[in-house]
Design an enzyme around this catalytic site. Structure first.
Site, short mmCIF file in Angstrom:
data_model
loop_
_atom_site.label_atom_id
_atom_site.label_comp_id
_atom_site.label_asym_id
_atom_site.label_seq_id
_atom_site.Cartn_x
_atom_site.Cartn_y
_atom_site.Cartn_z
N GLU A 265 0.83 -1.21 0.00
CA GLU A 265 0.00 0.00 0.00
C GLU A 265 0.86 1.26 0.00
O GLU A 265 0.51 2.27 -0.61
CB GLU A 265 -0.97 -0.01 1.19
CG GLU A 265 -1.90 -1.21 1.27
CD GLU A 265 -2.67 -1.51 -0.01
OE1 GLU A 265 -2.83 -0.59 -0.86
OE2 GLU A 265 -3.12 -2.66 -0.20
N HIS A 268 1.70 2.08 -3.52
CA HIS A 268 0.62 2.85 -4.18
C HIS A 268 0.69 4.33 -3.76
O HIS A 268 0.59 5.23 -4.59
CB HIS A 268 -0.75 2.30 -3.76
CG HIS A 268 -1.15 1.05 -4.46
ND1 HIS A 268 -1.23 0.95 -5.82
CD2 HIS A 268 -1.53 -0.17 -3.98
CE1 HIS A 268 -1.64 -0.27 -6.17
NE2 HIS A 268 -1.82 -0.98 -5.06
N GLU A 294 -0.36 -0.72 -9.75
CA GLU A 294 0.04 -2.00 -9.16
C GLU A 294 1.51 -2.29 -9.40
O GLU A 294 2.16 -2.96 -8.59
CB GLU A 294 -0.86 -3.11 -9.74
CG GLU A 294 -0.81 -4.41 -8.98
CD GLU A 294 -1.50 -4.36 -7.62
OE1 GLU A 294 -2.13 -3.32 -7.28
OE2 GLU A 294 -1.41 -5.36 -6.89
#
Lengths: 500, 500
Positions: A265, A268, A294
């Site tokens: 995460e 991202h 991704e």
């Protein structure tokens, strides 16, 4: 023209503000909202969605774009201004095809279906979610119809997450890599298995969180512009410039759950923390596609986080933090443990070698549901049958089967394949990064990640969503999205670990 | 007419949804937002405010109200429908007077000023906040001008929080009670002082939170429709039907900080948890005024939470939870400790006998700033001088002086006096409650609060904001807002505690 551009940017600023509110409400729904708030939240999200649709599809906007297009055509085609007009045109043309009622319907459906999914998952009972899944499939079928003509209805859904990408291209890419991945897994299955018992010791939550914070801070995730919170299904959320939040789940009895998901995460979020303020409050602010997104999360999670140089740096720190748990476990054993290949039920916890097979299964099911060749009532069976066929094991219940992912509960269809594409892109970028930073491994061994993040900032993040995924991958790596380098990476890595 | 009513309710539903988003963003700003998110948050709140203003002041709405008024006049004047039209008319007439630019200005100013206030408070340096205070006073002066003619500019500000209330009325009420409160405090000062050392033991945060949860659950606060989170300056936030959140701060070395504040905020939240769903998404959903709201928070915090019957119930539980801290401390000593009267700097932690004096000081300063008789640059001096005059002590720095409250940083002027009015109303309600529930004290002694909450639900909460504050107080108690019963309550209580 400056005046027109300013006008367009004002509209986009308003849309960005509504997007900010929507992101905040979505994040809150997953983190802190009390159960009683579901209906009110659904109403609010529906209204915000409807307003954004109304503002974004106003004829005035179409006219502004039309007036700006001849001017934009004379600018440097790679300039922010030229791309702003092109990207905004694409979004506008797509948005005007969707009637406002359907926008509101989707928002309301997402809230209700997500609540049902939570209950269904907790009770491991698909029948609780099934009526909502019916509505979701029906909605996506009607949605695709709005964009006729198309080569395949699924193209419409895919294009929302992966601009300009076609179902046929994805199928082709997957067909190329599938036999090679299957062959690799077979070879691994016949090799001597690795000992991953160190991962199943007790790792207290607070200590894991402190470790995660230390690692992602070293990566370059900026807590001044973000935070980590606990949820059921982790995600990153971009609230707009200066606020990119990440979420986690933690299992005190399984080491991998938290740490690789928080690296993921953070990957991202660092993409979006790297987008310049000059692009904020426009259609160019944000990652360009889910697959490219991704590629960032998987790069930090796997190419960095599951690499030997990374653990050469961090394993001594891990041993200091968890002396009991890691007692007598060598770096090599630990490195092999976090890279163990083993078919498992849960996608987000699956290893690099099997991951893409989880995706292919979902892609086939989505296409089947959309085409009607798979019935909603048969979903658990369809899931379990394919699962057994591809991975050799069969889910024991719905929770570890078709209810494991949150995506469908939000009405998201066409989303999953971007995960596998992201893996492929990450390997393509990695090749280029290692050319440009020859001592990357040495830097990683000393916990130094600023050159890596700087490279990603400059080559990719700085562009926001100016360039479509195939174009940006081509610009950076010289090739379109393909699986060659990813397969080579898998083979190299797992040949080493399993002595193939 | 049904069609028109439905149309009006649709507009109100949209406004409720924007209000929901605004509440959520405001709550997040205080609880979890990272520092980097300030500017983006300010933009979003400004846009939501502007949109609500645009929708709420649309001529279409004015026309709908106009068309509904003759029909509403024929309905039962106490019916939801009749009151809906009346209350909506009042809100509309007020809203159309404020230009959209000023709505956006206020939202942006609030975000920036609040950030500056945080820094100023942390560094105890008023000069950091002063430029924003200048803007806030200037804004409120311009705002009041929009509503000319008026008896007093301050009436305009007061009316936003306390519908139909006049500055002159508030001054009159305060003038009536002030000498009596001053006299009481003098008498207490000359009496034997109580020992409150038990409050300054170490009470671990987690144990305090568990205690608070136990108590407010017993009161009837519904965690299924709410939650408690940590902030700097506690508040309750109504997100709309099904979601009423409360916040707290905690001091591990001072018992009162957390527990009385969480009772207080739960009191606010239970008011709104008691409003029926039928009123949701209309102008009638929510507490009718800040003073009536405060009557609820103060009732639970003081009339219940600082009463002897309450501690007869809870003190044994407290002793079980904190055996070391309460060792050798009798119920009577503990009861007196939590009711100790002592002039202090912080309003929210001040005792019942001195509280209203904190308010009178703020009211005078706000009126002075608005009239220009107090300069913004002189605020710390003006504050400290009055403080010394009324309470006999002088703040040592800005943090415990004029920077202690969050309100001005949000641009809120005219708000403070509602706190004192709330105290008065709580005593008026209490008299009536004890008539209707003669064994209330016995119920409290056994930790049973459902009859009390039921009474409040039925007499007050069920009406939402159908009736203006003076009207609802009159309906329930037979009198308008006045201080007689509050003064009697203070005298009775503190005569007992201090043996006057």
């Amino acid at each position: 023209m400056e005046e027109k551009l300013k006008e367009l940017k004002q509209v986009m600023g308003t849309l960005a503000d509504l997007g900010h509110a929507t992101a905040a409400l979505g994040w809150d729904q997953e983190t802190y909202m009390p159960p009683g708030g579901v209906e009110t939240r659904g109403n609010a999200l529906a209204t915000l969605g409807r307003m954004a649709q109304e503002i974004g599809t106003d004829e005035k906007v179409g006219k502004l774009i039309e007036e700006l297009e001849p001017w934009a055509a004379e600018q440097d085609p790679d300039s922010d201004e030229a791309r702003l007009v092109v990207v905004t045109r694409r979004g506008y043309d797509k948005a005007v095809k969707v009637p406002p009622e359907m926008v509101a319907e989707r928002a309301m459906l997402a809230t209700q279906a997500n609540a049902a999914w939570r209950e269904a998952r907790q009770k491991s009972d698909y029948t609780i979610f099934e009526p909502f899944m019916e509505k979701i499939v029906d909605f996506n079928q009607r949605y695709a119809e709005l964009f006729k003509p198309f080569d395949h209805a699924y193209d419409v859904l895919l294009d929302d997450y992966e601009p300009m990408m076609k179902t046929a291209d994805v199928k082709k890419i997957f067909a190329d890599i599938r036999p090679q991945q299957v062959k690799l897994i077979e070879a691994v299955a016949n090799a001597e298995q690795v000992d991953d018992s160190v991962l199943f010791k007790f790792y207290p939550e607070q200590d894991q969180l402190a470790m995660g914070e230390e690692i992602i801070k070293a990566f370059g995730y900026d807590f001044n512009r973000g935070r980590q919170d606990k949820v059921h299904h982790p995600f990153a959320s971009n609230f707009g410039y200066g606020d990119q939040r990440i979420t986690y789940r933690v299992d005190e009895n399984f080491f991998n759950t938290y740490i690789f998901s928080i690296m993921h995460e953070a990957g991202h979020a660092m993409y979006e923390q790297g987008i310049p303020k000059s692009l904020s409050r426009t259609a160019l602010y944000g990652g360009t596609s889910l697959a490219v997104h991704e590629s960032q999360s998987r790069l930090w999670e796997n190419l960095v986080g599951r690499s030997l140089p990374f653990w050469e740096w961090y394993y001594p720190k891990l041993q200091a933090r968890f002396p009991e748990q890691t007692k007598g476990v060598s770096l090599e054993t630990f490195y092999k443990a976090v890279n163990k290949v083993e078919p498992s039920f849960i996608r987000v916890e699956s290893d690099e070698a099997t991951y893409n097979l989880h995706i292919m299964l979902r892609l086939e099911i989505e296409i089947g549901l959309l085409e009607g060749s798979i019935k909603v009532s048969e979903l658990p069976e369809a899931w379990n049958d394919r699962f057994e066929e591809y991975l050799g094991i069969r889910p024991k219940n719905d929770a570890e089967g078709c209810l494991q992912d949150i995506h469908w509960s939000f009405g998201l269809f066409g989303y999953f394949s971007t995960y596998a594409l992201g893996n492929l892109i990450s390997a393509q970028l990695w090749e280029k990064i290692n050319e440009d930073i020859p001592d990357l491994d040495d830097q990683t061994r000393s916990g130094e990640f600023s050159a890596l993040l700087g490279w990603l900032n400059e080559k990719l993040h700085a562009h926001g969503s100016k360039f479509y995924p195939q174009d940006i991958v081509q610009r950076i790596t010289g090739s379109k999205i393909n699986g060659d380098l990813y397969i080579r990476y898998l083979k190299d890595k797992f040949s080493g670990i399993y002595g193939l």
